[in-house]
Each structure stands twice: as C-alpha cells, then as structure tokens.
Design a protein around this motif. Structure first.
Motif, mmCIF file in Angstrom:
data_model
loop_
_atom_site.group_PDB
_atom_site.id
_atom_site.type_symbol
_atom_site.label_atom_id
_atom_site.label_comp_id
_atom_site.label_asym_id
_atom_site.label_seq_id
_atom_site.Cartn_x
_atom_site.Cartn_y
_atom_site.Cartn_z
ATOM 1 N N GLN A 179 -19.692 -4.474 103.958
ATOM 2 C CA GLN A 179 -20.429 -5.363 103.235
ATOM 3 C C GLN A 179 -21.481 -4.392 102.037
ATOM 4 O O GLN A 179 -21.852 -4.994 101.329
ATOM 5 C CB GLN A 179 -21.554 -6.205 104.212
ATOM 6 N N SER A 184 -26.876 -7.587 101.237
ATOM 7 C CA SER A 184 -25.797 -7.705 102.116
ATOM 8 C C SER A 184 -24.570 -9.066 101.945
ATOM 9 O O SER A 184 -23.634 -8.578 101.988
ATOM 10 C CB SER A 184 -26.170 -7.781 103.565
ATOM 11 N N ASP A 185 -25.217 -10.089 101.322
ATOM 12 C CA ASP A 185 -24.409 -11.203 101.084
ATOM 13 C C ASP A 185 -23.682 -11.051 99.759
ATOM 14 O O ASP A 185 -24.221 -11.529 98.722
ATOM 15 C CB ASP A 185 -25.365 -12.499 101.281
ATOM 16 N N THR A 186 -22.425 -11.053 99.974
ATOM 17 C CA THR A 186 -21.610 -10.712 98.685
ATOM 18 C C THR A 186 -21.277 -11.952 97.761
ATOM 19 O O THR A 186 -20.540 -12.065 96.769
ATOM 20 C CB THR A 186 -20.095 -9.776 98.860
ATOM 21 N N SER A 187 -21.732 -13.152 98.698
ATOM 22 C CA SER A 187 -21.199 -14.438 98.046
ATOM 23 C C SER A 187 -22.351 -14.922 97.215
ATOM 24 O O SER A 187 -22.205 -15.890 96.549
ATOM 25 C CB SER A 187 -20.972 -15.516 99.109
ATOM 26 N N LEU A 188 -23.607 -14.329 97.182
ATOM 27 C CA LEU A 188 -24.680 -14.595 96.135
ATOM 28 C C LEU A 188 -24.276 -14.406 95.027
ATOM 29 O O LEU A 188 -23.707 -13.520 94.319
ATOM 30 C CB LEU A 188 -25.944 -14.199 96.698
ATOM 31 N N ARG A 220 -16.713 -6.201 95.103
ATOM 32 C CA ARG A 220 -17.150 -7.475 95.408
ATOM 33 C C ARG A 220 -15.828 -8.415 95.886
ATOM 34 O O ARG A 220 -16.173 -9.272 96.963
ATOM 35 C CB ARG A 220 -17.983 -8.011 94.473
ATOM 36 N N CYS A 236 -30.989 -12.945 91.687
ATOM 37 C CA CYS A 236 -29.995 -13.209 92.826
ATOM 38 C C CYS A 236 -30.203 -14.319 93.257
ATOM 39 O O CYS A 236 -31.450 -14.465 93.966
ATOM 40 C CB CYS A 236 -29.952 -11.712 93.542
ATOM 41 N N ILE A 265 -26.365 -3.591 108.382
ATOM 42 C CA ILE A 265 -25.471 -4.145 107.701
ATOM 43 C C ILE A 265 -24.028 -3.635 107.823
ATOM 44 O O ILE A 265 -23.831 -2.351 107.618
ATOM 45 C CB ILE A 265 -25.599 -4.049 106.006
ATOM 46 N N GLN A 297 -15.240 -10.046 99.869
ATOM 47 C CA GLN A 297 -15.122 -11.445 99.890
ATOM 48 C C GLN A 297 -13.679 -11.785 100.543
ATOM 49 O O GLN A 297 -13.698 -12.824 101.158
ATOM 50 C CB GLN A 297 -15.221 -12.103 98.442
ATOM 51 N N SER A 305 -13.693 -11.482 104.226
ATOM 52 C CA SER A 305 -14.677 -12.205 105.131
ATOM 53 C C SER A 305 -14.064 -13.741 104.599
ATOM 54 O O SER A 305 -14.601 -14.475 105.456
ATOM 55 C CB SER A 305 -15.764 -12.019 104.645
ATOM 56 N N THR A 306 -13.249 -13.959 103.635
ATOM 57 C CA THR A 306 -12.908 -15.525 103.582
ATOM 58 C C THR A 306 -11.393 -15.602 103.562
ATOM 59 O O THR A 306 -10.673 -14.589 103.120
ATOM 60 C CB THR A 306 -13.515 -15.836 102.443
#
Length: 308
Positions: free
Chosen positions: A137, A33-37, A159, A4, A133, A163, A166-167
C-alpha cells in the motif's frame, strides 16, 4: 488546495503552479494507505502580495492534515482564497472527491474552530508514517523522476498496480467521469451491458448545480454526452436566477423564483453576511459565500414551513 475523499488535506502556494502542485501531491499521497480514495485539487489565483494571507487564512480555517506550519499567524485572520476551479487528480477515479463541496467545507471548518491544538502549531516536523501499513500500500518515490508530469504518471501507475493487487481484475459495469464547467458539476457514467451476446456501451450524463439536477440523459458516445451536459449547463447559467439563493451585484438576495429575501455585503476581508428584508441587524456571517448561501437557504426553507 489538495483534497482526499471528503477532506482538504494540504494547502500551499506557488508561482510555478504546474510543478508545485505535483510535488506537493508526491509528498503526501503515499501517506494515505487507502489507494481507492478519490483525490482532487482546487485552485485559487491571487496577486503575489496576497499569497501569504490567503494561504495562512485557509490553513487556519481548514486545519489540513498535512500542514504542520502556517506562513503568518497575524495574516491568518485575513481574507480567504476564492476558489476558481477544481479537478480530480486521477483519471481512473471511480467517483469525484467531495472535499470542496459546501457540506464538507462547512464540516471541516466547524471542526477546525473547535480544535484546541491545531495541527499547524506543530511546526515543520511531519507526522510519522504508520509502520503498520502493508508494503503493497506504500508508494516508493526513490526511483521516480520527481519532475512534473513524470511524477504524476508514476503515481498513477503505482496506484493502479496497488489496486490490481487488492481487487479482482474485472472491468466495472459503470465507469464514472466528473468535471466542472463554470461551477456546474458534470457527471458522465460509462455503462457496459450485454445484449444478445454483444457488448454494448452507453453514456449517462447529468448536470448538477448546488445539489440540484439541471438536466440528464443518455448518449451512445462520451463526446456527445459531454456536449449535451455542457449545453445544459450553459442554458442554466444564462438564467437570471439560476441558484437556489442568488447574491446579486446590487446587494440583493433573491431566490431562484425571484423572491426578494434581503441584502448581503462583504467586509474588508471578503467575508459575506446577510441581513433579512425589513431587518437592520446581520443574521448570518460566514467566511465563504457558499456557506452563507446554504444558511440562507435553510433559513428560508424553515420560514416557508412555518408559514404553511
């Protein structure tokens, strides 16, 4: 092995690879927690009787975040697994995971050797989920069929939904695709532009090996871009000394330009070492061939700078 971002986060073994790899991903993915990774996997085939040794050695070497036990402490000093290939997990990743790049591998192994309380000594108790969190997320697997492809599709769907929340819902100007062909990195970027009011697609491709760009170009469609990149990789692989540092079958170490630097050998556990030309003592010893080659390259570069 699951990566990851720039870390190897889980290592496992199985004789049912397609099922186990997805099950493992499903157990750990929702804990980040960071779904953009970006996420990736690396695969290292071996004989059944060597599985415990390879997994134990890799867990000890990397100290992954989600391995809280080790199959065999005695075998953890044995032979490391040899990665046969890597692949990104999600098709919508905007960039590849760098977890298995030589620099990231070296840094993680160095950090693990300095750890006084390795994570794998904790036993089977998993770390607690961070309650701070935000709910959006997290990924709820209770309503997901956890068999094979269904879990993979469900994770991808959740996922993408996270995203989107959040975007902004705007198509990126550049969509990146990454894969490996016989160890050569293949990058294909899909570009969107407006010319005279008309939307226009183009695909930039690049083939890279050990940090060096072999070839690059632009094509009007993705299939042509992939073919050009693979053809460039094959041409590169056909060269006698295609890497910055080449460990040859006869035990010699040679640069891309054909300069002889010394000899190399692997011990009984498969760990390689390097002895410079004219010397009798080993200069470098590493657990991975990639790390050894990088050390030799750095040393050779310093030698060149000193001589000039």
């Amino acid at each position: 092995m699951i990566g990851c971002a720039d870390r190897v986060v889980y290592i496992g073994q199985s004789n049912q690879l397609s099922q186990r790899s997805i099950d493992s991903l499903g157990r750990i993915y929702h804990r980040v927690s960071d779904t953009s990774l970006p996420w990736s996997m690396a695969f290292a085939p071996c004989a059944y009787e060597h599985m415990d040794e390879h997994e134990s050695a890799a867990i000890r070497a990397y100290e992954p975040d989600f391995n809280t036990s080790i199959p065999s402490l005695d075998k953890s000093l044995g032979q490391m697994p040899v990665v046969a290939g890597t692949a990104q997990v999600f098709a919508d990743q905007t960039s590849p995971s760098t977890a298995f790049s030589p620099d990231c591998v070296r840094r993680q192994i160095d950090e693990a050797t300095k750890s006084a309380t390795p994570l794998w000594r904790r036993g089977k108790v998993l770390p607690q989920v961070d309650a701070s969190i935000p709910a959006e997320q997290k990924f709820d697997l209770r309503e997901v069929d956890t068999f094979g492809r269904n879990l993979f599709d469900a994770l991808s769907s959740q996922r993408r939904r996270a995203q989107r929340r959040s975007t902004p819902t705007q198509r990126p100007e550049r969509i990146k695709t990454y894969f490996e062909h016989k160890g050569v990195e293949i990058h294909i970027d899909e570009l969107m532009s407006d010319q005279l009011g008309r939307r226009h697609l183009s695909f930039e491709w690049m083939a890279r090996s050990y940090g060096k760009i072999i070839a690059s170009g632009t094509e009007p469609d993705k299939a042509s871009a992939a073919k050009q990149a693979i053809d460039a990789a094959e041409e590169h692989l056909a060269q006698p000394y295609r890497f910055k540092i080449n460990l040859c079958d006869d035990g010699s170490v040679v640069t891309r330009d054909g300069e002889y630097l010394g000899t190399w050998r692997a011990d009984e556990n498969g760990h390689p070492s390097f002895t410079p030309d004219g010397e009798t003592e080993v200069m470098f010893f590493e657990m991975w061939i990639g790390l050894l080659c990088q050390k030799i390259a750095d040393w050779h570069e310093e030698q060149d700078q000193t001589s000039t």
